[in-house]
Enzyme design. Structure first.
Site, PDB file in Angstrom:
ATOM      1  N   ASP A  37      -1.208 -10.739 -32.822  1.00 46.84           N
ATOM      2  CA  ASP A  37      -0.300 -10.407 -33.789  1.00 46.84           C
ATOM      3  C   ASP A  37       0.288 -11.390 -34.198  1.00 46.84           C
ATOM      4  O   ASP A  37       0.998 -11.728 -32.507  1.00 46.84           O
ATOM      5  CB  ASP A  37       0.443  -8.877 -33.752  1.00 46.84           C
ATOM      6  CG  ASP A  37      -0.989  -7.973 -34.750  1.00 46.84           C
ATOM      7  OD1 ASP A  37      -1.782  -8.322 -34.399  1.00 46.84           O
ATOM      8  OD2 ASP A  37      -0.805  -6.603 -33.821  1.00 46.84           O
TER       9      ASP A  37
ATOM     10  N   TYR B 236      -4.579  -7.647 -21.249  1.00 52.41           N
ATOM     11  CA  TYR B 236      -3.861  -7.865 -21.728  1.00 52.41           C
ATOM     12  C   TYR B 236      -2.665  -7.936 -20.832  1.00 52.41           C
ATOM     13  O   TYR B 236      -2.360  -6.458 -19.418  1.00 52.41           O
ATOM     14  CB  TYR B 236      -3.355  -6.766 -23.265  1.00 52.41           C
ATOM     15  CG  TYR B 236      -3.523  -7.230 -24.015  1.00 52.41           C
ATOM     16  CD1 TYR B 236      -2.802  -8.647 -24.692  1.00 52.41           C
ATOM     17  CD2 TYR B 236      -4.757  -6.932 -24.261  1.00 52.41           C
ATOM     18  CE1 TYR B 236      -3.492  -8.303 -25.919  1.00 52.41           C
ATOM     19  CE2 TYR B 236      -4.906  -7.359 -26.093  1.00 52.41           C
ATOM     20  CZ  TYR B 236      -4.644  -8.386 -27.176  1.00 52.41           C
ATOM     21  OH  TYR B 236      -5.204  -8.812 -28.275  1.00 52.41           O
TER      22      TYR B 236
END
Length: 465
Positions: A126, A198
């Site tokens: 994002d 992540y």
């Protein structure tokens, strides 16, 4: 549960416009005018950046792709996404990673177009999110004919230097690092990725890492994460069960002045797929635990969707510290390898000179940021010593991590389970069904009441954080 998404037609028919009220028509005209202004701005930017040979009045001769050979590859690159509007291309913005990637691919004539390139991306990050190990799969131009064994050592040595070609035209925050020749022409960077990792970086500050580690342990395993994501029911996502394989906190960098509150650490999460904003929602709750505002048991309570079916209203953690740090791929793709027992994967191909240039480029960016950080750190050290000398405070000021929790901070903290709740999943499904955005049926429910595996694959939002 099977969900079908009804995509809206972008163009309204005359009959649809006639039934609109005067105010609805006014709103629609305002929206179209704003969109038109936005598109004009984008066109002007493209004209400024795309002058080149056009200024000399000469047209560039089109590249004849019909005379070219192709090969299927994985392309690995990193990007610093702080100043970009996310990875995926958007109609109303050119400041996306994908826009610059395809602009580079077409500029150096590695592909003719996105539509003909057999393109897939591993993760869709994002706005503001970075990636160190982003991977895409696509068909690119090749110097080697398929009948000449494109996978032989001689062919690979003689192949185009894909990374060097792209890095010459990519922005400095985006760099191609390596490429991999593929055995299977149908291998997909998205569907054949077995795990995504992540990392979320943050300063230690006054956080209790021990309490955060206790909370991390409760995230590991298969859970319904509807209270730790942004529900995307409008796009057909109704299954929020995901499996977190690993989650832990690691040290990153110690403070040069020896003040542990300035030490940098990171949380590492690994899973096959993530929901929309899942990592940032997890980090928001984890930071509240570290600040002592919530007990570590809050994770177990929010994962218990029978007791807590509706998500408490809370703000996500900042996007800046988040990085898609690693991706691991299946040995065989969804269609299988060409020969029995043969892996679809090969070694990543690095070019020494290009990797050296990439490291130098990243060092330059690091220098610019580190100079600013060091300057502020020295200023903080001086101000802190003055503060201690003049006022003899009982407690040290350690609010380094406070800014990572977004939203308005109230004077009195309201515990998560006492806050106003969002709509339930069932209410959202009913809402979008009434608006005819989705169509729901129960034919995909398995014998044990859980969604079938193929339904899980269709409904998941892959690596969207």
């Amino acid at each position: 549960m099977e969900v079908k998404v009804n995509r809206k037609n972008k163009h309204s028919t005359e009959d649809e416009l006639l039934v609109l009220s005067k105010q609805e028509l006014v709103d629609k005209i305002k929206q179209l005018e704003a969109h038109n202004t936005q598109l004009k701005s984008i066109v002007q930017k493209n004209l400024k950046t795309g002058n080149g040979a056009g200024e000399k009045g000469r047209k560039k001769r089109p590249f004849d792709f019909s005379k070219c050979h192709k090969r299927h590859i994985l392309l690995r690159f990193y990007y610093l996404g702080w100043d970009y509007q996310g990875f995926a291309a958007q109609e109303d913005s050119i400041e996306t990673i994908e826009h610059h990637l395809f602009a580079a691919l077409t500029t150096v004539c590695l592909i003719e177009s996105r539509e003909t390139s057999n393109y897939n991306r591993c993760g869709r990050t994002d706005k503001g999110v970075s990636a160190f190990h982003q991977v895409v799969s696509l068909d690119v131009r090749s110097k080697i004919a398929p009948e000449e064994d494109q996978l032989s050592a001689a062919s690979l040595d003689a192949e185009l230097d894909y990374c060097s070609m792209l890095n010459r035209v990519l922005p400095e925050e985006i760099r191609c690092v390596a490429w991999m020749p593929m055995v299977n022409p149908r291998y997909s960077a998205r569907f054949d990725c077995r795990s995504r990792t992540y990392r979320y970086f943050f300063p230690r500050g006054d956080l209790s890492l021990e309490a955060m580690r206790e909370a991390c342990a409760d995230f590991v395993g298969t859970h319904d994460f509807r209270n730790f994501c942004k529900m995307d029911v409008a796009n057909g996502v109704v299954n929020f069960v995901r499996s977190v394989e690993h989650m832990a906190i690691h040290p990153s960098q110690a403070d040069s002045h020896g003040d542990r509150s300035y030490d940098m650490v990171y949380v590492e999460l690994r899973a096959k797929a993530f929901l929309w904003h899942q990592v940032r929602c997890i980090m928001a709750v984890l930071l509240l635990v570290g600040q002592g505002r919530e007990q570590s048991t809050i994770v177990q309570e929010l994962l218990d969707v029978e007791s807590n079916p509706c998500k408490p209203q809370y703000s996500m953690a900042s996007d800046v510290p988040l990085n898609l740090y690693d991706c691991q791929f299946n040995e065989k793709g969804s269609e299988g390898a060409e020969a029995p027992g043969e892996s679809d994967l090969r070694d990543w191909i690095y070019n020494e000179a290009d990797l050296r240039r990439t490291i130098v480029d990243l060092q330059c960016l690091w220098t610019n940021q580190s100079v600013k950080t060091s300057m502020m750190r020295e200023m903080l050290a001086t101000l802190t010593s003055i503060f201690k000398e003049r006022f003899d405070p009982k407690d040290a000021i350690s609010s380094q991590a406070a800014s990572l929790t977004l939203g308005v901070r109230s004077r009195e903290y309201c515990p998560l389970l006492q806050r106003q709740r969002c709509e339930s999943l069932e209410n959202r499904i009913e809402h979008y069904s009434k608006k005819r955005r989705i169509e729901v049926s129960n034919k995909s429910i398995s014998d044990n009441g859980k969604p079938r595996e193929d339904e899980y694959e269709r409904s998941k939002t892959v690596a969207s954080t």
